[in-house]
Scaffold this active site. Structure first.
Site, short mmCIF file in Angstrom:
data_model
loop_
_atom_site.label_atom_id
_atom_site.label_comp_id
_atom_site.label_asym_id
_atom_site.label_seq_id
_atom_site.Cartn_x
_atom_site.Cartn_y
_atom_site.Cartn_z
CG LEU A 1 -1.92 -1.09 1.42
CD1 LEU A 1 -2.65 -0.93 2.75
CD2 LEU A 1 -2.92 -1.11 0.28
CG ASP A 2 0.45 4.39 -2.86
OD1 ASP A 2 1.22 3.55 -3.36
OD2 ASP A 2 -0.40 5.02 -3.52
CE LYS A 3 5.32 8.86 4.78
NZ LYS A 3 6.18 10.05 4.59
#
EC number: 5.4.99.-
Length: 332
Positions: free
Chosen positions: A139-141
């Site tokens: 998942l993106d940050k």
């Protein structure tokens, strides 16, 4: 990182090869050069040499292919984790926004991997490599929500196959909740456009028609519409289901529809002026977000060992729940 290639023409003399190379490349120690020679990384006039004591002929051309440094093994760090499920094969985490999944440029520590090493010890799959033990998907940050990690190589292989299939023939299902600017029309549909790294902005992914684009499909459905009290729709809550899993896929696809994710500074910067129209409370909540309003709310997969279908759902985290409440209040 790539291997570094060095070339030097060695002068006349009776010096050993390691000494001659140390003079040619003073930034490398003799001990380092001796190991590189022993490991077959040095050639003389095109032929691999493995003896540091060899005395090269005058004018010999030495070529060194210095391998890129291997990433250091991440250190275990006691970072709190929201564990949703765990057994001997897998662990499911509800990742908070702001937590990077694995070490990389600019994030050598403080990542989910560092936390998992402290929580799981050595019981993480090694297939992902030194820096990404157990990591099957990311998942993106600044995206929150559900993520599964493999604790065994068997689990890693099974989950990797399921994610590669994207639920076309198996049990895998992933759904995200996104707060988007405006309301996509039609309110239920599919975005099927290929994506590739932007040629003009290295951090961005872009829709493309070129052959380098990767197939990307997002199914979406508008669940709720938020207005300004006068009947104008300003934002919506959209459920997105992935049929492929490309970097930034939902963010780029919604921006392609001209309804980018609220708070997305990378793909929705042109919509910042709309914040003031949301009302004081909602505008304040958007300003406090500091991230895209995107949450991985549903994760379903087949257990690698038992074959049982595991399904997990995650409610909106506090920051998005507060935004949701403020947007709803604007309708009253």
């Amino acid at each position: 990182m790539q291997d570094e290639v060095r070339v030097a023409v060695l002068p006349a003399g009776e010096e050993r090869l390691d000494r001659a190379l140390a003079r040619a490349w003073p930034d490398l120690s003799r001990s380092r050069l001796q190991k590189l020679i022993k490991d077959g990384h040095v050639r003389l006039d095109g032929s691999v040499v493995g003896d540091s004591s060899l005395r090269p002929a005058e004018g010999a051309e030495a070529t060194l292919v210095e391998p890129a440094p291997e990433p250091a093994a991440p250190a275990a760090q006691a970072i709190p984790l929201a564990v949703v499920y765990e057994d001997e094969e897998v662990i499911v985490i509800d990742k908070p926004a702001g937590l990077v999944v694995h070490p990389g440029a600019g994030h050598g520590s403080g990542t989910l991997v560092n936390a998992l090493l402290a929580h799981c010890g050595a019981s993480l799959s090694g297939i992902g490599g030194v820096a990404r033990p157990g990591i099957v998907h990311r998942l993106d940050k600044d995206t929150s929500g559900l993520l599964v990690v493999a604790k065994t190589d068997r689990a890693h292989r099974s989950l990797a196959a399921q994610f590669a299939d994207h639920g076309r023939t198996g049990a895998l299902e992933r759904a995200y909740l996104a707060f988007a600017w405006g309301v996509p029309e039609p309110r239920r549909g599919t975005v099927d456009v290929p994506l590739a790294r932007s040629p003009s902005h290295r951090e961005k992914i872009a829709v493309t028609s070129s052959e380098r684009g990767r197939h990307a499909i997002t199914h979406y459905a508008v669940e709720e519409v938020f207005g300004d009290g006068a009947g104008e729709a300003l934002a919506s809550l959209v459920r997105c289901r992935l049929e492929t899993g490309r970097t930034h896929q939902i963010r780029v696809h919604l921006a392609h529809l001209r309804h980018p994710v609220v708070g997305d500074a990378l793909y929705g910067a042109g919509f910042r002026t709309k914040v003031s129209r949301l009302g004081e409370e909602a505008a304040s909540r958007v300003a406090e977000l500091g991230r895209q309003a995107l949450h991985a709310a549903l994760l379903q997969f087949e257990h690698p060992a038992s074959g049982e279908i595991l399904r997990f759902e995650s409610g909106l985290p506090p920051d998005l729940a507060a935004l949701h409440a403020a947007l709803r209040a604007g309708l009253e």
